[in-house]
Design a protein around this motif. Structure first.
Motif, PDB file in Angstrom:
ATOM      1  N   GLU A  53      20.919  46.796 179.421  1.00 43.22           N
ATOM      2  CA  GLU A  53      19.460  46.834 179.415  1.00 43.22           C
ATOM      3  C   GLU A  53      18.888  46.544 180.800  1.00 43.22           C
ATOM      4  N   SER A  57      16.634  49.077 183.516  1.00 45.65           N
ATOM      5  CA  SER A  57      15.323  48.674 184.012  1.00 45.65           C
ATOM      6  C   SER A  57      15.308  48.575 185.540  1.00 45.65           C
ATOM      7  N   ALA A 177       9.443  53.474 179.964  1.00 44.74           N
ATOM      8  CA  ALA A 177      10.287  52.655 179.102  1.00 44.74           C
ATOM      9  C   ALA A 177      11.752  52.838 179.471  1.00 44.74           C
ATOM     10  N   THR A 178      12.519  51.760 179.439  1.00 46.32           N
ATOM     11  CA  THR A 178      13.953  51.820 179.722  1.00 46.32           C
ATOM     12  C   THR A 178      14.777  51.301 178.550  1.00 46.32           C
ATOM     13  N   ARG A 179      14.126  51.038 177.440  1.00 46.24           N
ATOM     14  CA  ARG A 179      14.835  50.539 176.256  1.00 46.24           C
ATOM     15  C   ARG A 179      15.693  51.622 175.643  1.00 46.24           C
ATOM     16  N   ARG A 180      16.572  51.186 174.760  1.00 41.51           N
ATOM     17  CA  ARG A 180      17.378  52.149 174.028  1.00 41.51           C
ATOM     18  C   ARG A 180      16.511  52.881 173.008  1.00 41.51           C
ATOM     19  N   THR A 182      15.298  54.199 169.493  1.00 40.98           N
ATOM     20  CA  THR A 182      15.348  53.597 168.162  1.00 40.98           C
ATOM     21  C   THR A 182      16.075  54.533 167.203  1.00 40.98           C
TER      22      THR A 182
END
Length: 266
Positions: A53, A57, A177-180, A182
């Motif tokens: 994560e 980022s 956004a750099t999140r995985r 969903t």
């Protein structure tokens, strides 16, 4: 190497001065390759493992700002797809491709080439493995890395490969956004790909033998649902003839009831 909080760092032995830092996700991924590439090619750099994560980022923010930065990432990947979607230009560092040497997971080998290609595997549940129709489908199914350059269809997913799937998935994330992704985003993208390619020239139904079902239960037959309705009507008639009719003789008819009522009233 020394650690800094959740970060893990690695530097070549006898490293003096300040070395350029290569951002990486986690040392458990591609164990030993980076270290061997550095030693074998005489490249002096430090590896900075940030975790999955934090890597996404930090790398995204650095590259988006235009600052020079080296990083290690797989292609194709969600991270590179997001960079492309946001218009962030990156250049690939090419490594040797011949006389690569031998790799050891502890980083003590003499591997000098780029990372070897890895094929995607197919994983199915036990229920799928026991179903001959679904099993045959997945044995035949394959998806290319990306769509052919000559393919000019308007739908980005039609005829698309892994690169187009990742691009569509990246477009669902909020700006920056750099999140995985969903689970819902993954499902929606996969579903959209299936719908876009259902009739795009690949005859999936030709891969498998059709299930053998009675015509009245075949929902894909041109006459459905009329055979099913006819079968229900036949069952109803047989029920009346075979079960209800024998009992009718033992019951009183309306005229018999009137005669009995008349006798009882006199």
């Amino acid at each position: 190497g020394p650690s800094n909080g959740s970060e893990i760092r690695w530097c070549p032995s006898k490293a003096d001065g300040v070395l350029p830092t290569v951002l990486a996700a986690h040392p458990a991924m591609d164990q030993g390759f980076n270290e061997e590439i550095a030693h074998s090619n005489g490249i002096r750099f430090a590896l900075r493992y940030l975790g999955i994560e934090a890597f996404a980022s930090a790398a995204f923010e650095t590259l988006a700002s235009g600052s020079p930065q080296l990083l290690h990432a797989w292609r194709p990947s969600m991270f590179l797809s997001r960079l492309h979607t946001r218009g962030v230009a990156i250049a690939r560092v090419m490594l040797p491709s011949e006389d690569c040497g031998d790799h050891r997971s502890d980083g003590t080998g003499d591997w000098s080439c780029d990372f070897p290609l890895q094929s995607l595997g197919k994983f199915v549940s036990a229920d799928v493995a026991e179903d001959p129709v679904v099993k045959a489908f997945f044995q035949h199914f394959s998806i290319p890395e990306k769509r052919l350059a000559s393919d000019t269809r308007s739908d980005a997913l039609e005829g698309g490969g892994i690169a187009e799937l990742l691009a569509a998935l990246s477009a669902l994330a909020p700006e920056g956004a750099t999140r995985r992704a969903t689970a819902d985003e993954v499902f929606d993208t996969a579903c959209a790909w299936v719908l876009a390619n259902e009739d795009s020239g690949v005859k999936w139904s030709a891969w498998i033998e059709p299930r053998r079902v009675p015509v009245f239960a075949d929902t894909l037959h041109w006459s459905y649902p009329y055979p099913a309705l006819a079968a229900l009507l036949l069952v109803a008639v047989l029920y009346i003839v075979l079960l209800e009719s024998p009992w009718l003789g033992t019951t009183l008819t309306p005229s018999s009831i009137k005669r009995i009522m008349a006798r009882n009233s006199t």
